[in-house]
Write an enzyme that holds these catalytic residues in place. Structure first.
Site, mmCIF file in Angstrom:
data_model
loop_
_atom_site.group_PDB
_atom_site.id
_atom_site.type_symbol
_atom_site.label_atom_id
_atom_site.label_comp_id
_atom_site.label_asym_id
_atom_site.label_seq_id
_atom_site.Cartn_x
_atom_site.Cartn_y
_atom_site.Cartn_z
ATOM 1 C CG HIS A 137 2.901 6.984 5.697
ATOM 2 N ND1 HIS A 137 4.056 7.483 6.108
ATOM 3 C CD2 HIS A 137 3.228 5.606 5.463
ATOM 4 C CE1 HIS A 137 5.115 6.653 6.199
ATOM 5 N NE2 HIS A 137 4.472 5.566 5.797
ATOM 6 C CG ASP A 149 -0.734 -6.697 9.367
ATOM 7 O OD1 ASP A 149 0.393 -5.867 9.031
ATOM 8 O OD2 ASP A 149 -1.598 -6.921 8.728
ATOM 9 C CD1 TRP A 166 14.286 3.865 8.708
ATOM 10 C CD2 TRP A 166 12.622 3.052 9.118
ATOM 11 N NE1 TRP A 166 13.803 3.547 7.544
ATOM 12 C CE2 TRP A 166 12.709 2.907 7.538
ATOM 13 C CE3 TRP A 166 11.326 2.475 9.815
ATOM 14 C CZ2 TRP A 166 11.491 2.364 6.810
ATOM 15 C CZ3 TRP A 166 10.357 2.011 8.888
ATOM 16 C CH2 TRP A 166 10.500 2.124 7.561
ATOM 17 C CG HIS A 203 2.462 1.589 7.686
ATOM 18 N ND1 HIS A 203 3.653 1.420 8.495
ATOM 19 C CD2 HIS A 203 2.762 2.471 6.588
ATOM 20 C CE1 HIS A 203 4.740 2.160 7.676
ATOM 21 N NE2 HIS A 203 4.196 2.745 6.370
ATOM 22 C CD GLU A 204 0.636 2.927 3.391
ATOM 23 O OE1 GLU A 204 0.958 4.192 3.253
ATOM 24 O OE2 GLU A 204 1.280 2.155 3.165
ATOM 25 C CB THR A 232 -1.257 -2.518 4.887
ATOM 26 O OG1 THR A 232 -0.397 -3.721 4.806
ATOM 27 C CG2 THR A 232 -1.039 -1.480 3.643
ATOM 28 C CB THR A 269 9.071 7.017 17.988
ATOM 29 O OG1 THR A 269 9.559 8.206 17.601
ATOM 30 C CG2 THR A 269 7.471 7.240 18.050
ATOM 31 C CG ASP A 287 9.793 9.309 14.600
ATOM 32 O OD1 ASP A 287 10.555 10.073 15.537
ATOM 33 O OD2 ASP A 287 9.022 8.534 15.017
ATOM 34 N N GLY A 293 0.771 -1.070 0.038
ATOM 35 C CA GLY A 293 -0.043 -0.082 0.070
ATOM 36 C C GLY A 293 0.824 1.211 0.020
HETATM 37 CA CA LIG Z 1 16.490 6.933 12.118
HETATM 38 CA CA LIG Z 2 11.702 9.454 17.491
HETATM 39 ZN ZN LIG Z 3 5.289 3.764 5.235
#
Ligand SMILES: [Ca+2]
Ligand SMILES: [Ca+2]
Ligand SMILES: [Zn+2]
Ligand SMILES: [Ca+2]
Length: 530
Positions: free
Chosen positions: A301, A359, A309, A297-298, A294, A323, A318, A250
């Protein structure tokens, strides 16, 4: 006291200005994005189709390790913004300021209860792009599978107890964001929020069927031909990916800031939304990616989150302080500590929805991630407007709704005039409305409004002036009669409750000694206010 308060405010303004400047400077130096465009050498790179897009190193790794491309959002958005290379930098500069202002408003009692703790309901349309199969077969997924995915989203975003979305992490957030299948189409007809489209009805589909479609065709043809007004619907497409993109799970379109970027918010409107392989939409579908994360997660975004990361090594973050730093994407569900954090060296947060883990390994959005998403919803084009979308309400002919409140919010004087926003959500012109309201849960009072509002038009309405004693109060407002027809309130678009206080103002709601490096503090109660 007044003088003390004044100098406190001056110090606050100075300090905030200073930190914002620091952040802006850091962003200008481009540090957070140093690895963003890093690709493996062209020789080793996996090239998608014939459009010249190379997969990021983490997606090449994903492909090698799992046979799948977990998420194509970074490549997609980079391509989308190729004429606006500063998009990410400008967005981060904007959102850093917006989050700081939001925290300031909350601390000073200037934010609405809706902003602080209210639930944001997002109307969703799911376009099921199918190959002519019977409903419930192959890519023509069943209504139940779609509803299942919506349930997963709400479990995850609300951190619902007793579901896979529950966690006990101290930074685990109930984001108070919920997803509702649309109840009316853009034309105002009733719908269950699922729009089934036979791919054979789409332009040039035969020459692009491989079998399944590549992202280029999805973005260039499927989306613009099927999208519902992105100001009123969060658009999701389930598709069969094919060709060079057969391994995609995705991808999503990143939000824009309200203050510029390409086209001042009008850019790329007809591709806005999320695309997901139908095999990963819903739960219990089998395999490591068959449980609906999925989409979780999407949407992360789509509401402004980056991979945990930061799409780079330990020097790239991020933009969420809670985090732990991570050096790379994680796969499966491993115990990894890829970067050294100070003062406490946490392991990688493999449970985060914005990692690449399986998942069922995932179960957390953090408080900072929730704040980022809520800030986007409150400000970004095609996000903010979703909150008052007519799609949240079943079709109606005579229906006015109270969609927001201007006053009272936070701290007010003892005598004040409530002001609410009335919106016509019925197909007839709205010419009269009975607005009902209760103060502190007391008896219902009414106010007669008259005027003329076309479908979707809004008006600010002043209710009778109130005088209340010092202390905490609440007001609930809804429309009970529209054009002479009685109707009920509605939790989505016709009911606003504001909890406010009268006459406080001599005690600031938090203390700050300015000795910490971080202001507002990144830990403690303040950052928990989402
Ligand atoms: Ca990183
Ligand atoms: Ca962070
Ligand atoms: Zn992503
Ligand atoms: Ca660590």
């Amino acid at each position: 006291m007044t003088k003390l308060l004044y100098s406190f405010k001056l110090a606050l303004i100075f300090f905030l200005g200073f930190t914002v400047q620091l952040k802006a400077q850091k962003i200008q130096e481009g540090l957070p994005f140093e690895n963003k465009s890093k690709n493996l050498s062209q020789k080793n790179a996996y090239q998608r189709g014939n459009n010249g897009i190379y997969l990021k190193d983490f997606n090449q790794e994903a492909l090698q390790r799992t046979g799948k491309i977990r998420c194509y959002s970074v490549e997609y958005n980079e391509q989308l913004r190729k004429n606006n290379p500063n998009f990410d930098r400008d967005f981060e500069a904007w959102i850093a300021k917006a989050i700081a202002k939001r925290r300031r408003d909350i601390a000073n009692g200037n934010a609405s209860t809706r902003t602080i703790g209210g639930v944001y309901y997002i109307p969703v349309v799911v376009h099921v792009i199918h190959n002519g199969e019977a409903i419930g077969t192959g890519s023509n997924i069943s209504d139940a599978q779609v509803q299942d995915q919506i349930n997963v989203l709400n479990e995850d975003f609300r951190k619902m107890a007793g579901t896979p979305g529950w966690n006990t992490h101290p930074e685990g957030a109930d984001t108070r964001i919920e997803f509702v299948l649309a109840k009316r189409t853009p034309a105002g007809a009733a719908t269950n929020g699922i729009n089934r489209v036979n791919r054979n009805t789409l332009p040039n589909n035969a020459t692009n069927w491989q079998p399944g479609f590549e992202a280029t065709y999805i973005n260039g043809t499927i989306k613009p031909n099927t999208i519902w007004n992105p100001d009123e619907y969060m658009n999701m497409w389930t598709v069969q990916f094919g060709g060079a993109d057969a391994g995609l799970l995705g991808y999503a379109q990143f939000p824009e800031s309200p203050i510029g970027g390409v086209g001042c918010g009008a850019a790329n409107a007809n591709t806005d939304g999320l695309v997901m392989g139908y095999q990963y939409f819903g739960r219990g579908l089998g395999g490591p990616y068959g449980d609906g994360r999925t989409a979780t997660h999407e949407i992360g975004h789509g509401l402004g989150l980056r991979h945990i990361w930061g799409d780079g090594g330990c020097g790239v973050d991020d933009f969420c302080a809670d985090t732990p730093t991570a050096g790379a994407a994680n796969f499966g569900c491993p115990n990894v500590n890829s970067c050294t954090d100070t003062p406490v060296d946490f392991p990688d947060m493999k449970e985060n929805y914005m990692d690449y883990t399986d998942d069922l390994c995932m179960n957390i959005f953090t408080n900072d991630q929730a704040t980022r998403m809520r800030t986007v919803i409150e400000n970004s084009p095609r996000r903010k407007t979703l909150l008052t979308s007519p799609a949240l309400l079943a079709p109606a002919t005579n229906y006015g709704g109270i969609v927001d409140i201007v006053s009272p919010l936070g701290n007010v004087c003892g005598t004040f005039t409530p002001t609410v926003i009335l919106r016509n959500l019925g197909s007839n012109n709205l010419t009269s409305a009975t607005i009902s309201y209760q103060i502190d849960g007391g008896s219902t009072q009414t106010f007669a409004w008259s005027g003329s509002l076309a479908y979707k038009a809004t008006a600010n309405v002043n209710l009778p002036t109130q005088t209340l004693s010092t202390g905490n109060h609440s007001i609930r407002v809804w429309v009970s009669v529209s054009n002479g027809s009685s109707h009920s309130s509605d939790m989505y678009v016709n009911e606003i409750i504001s909890n406010f206080s009268v006459g406080a103002g001599n005690s600031l709601p938090f203390e700050e000694n300015f000795e910490s490096n971080a202001f507002p503090p990144t830990t403690g109660t303040l950052s928990k206010i989402l």
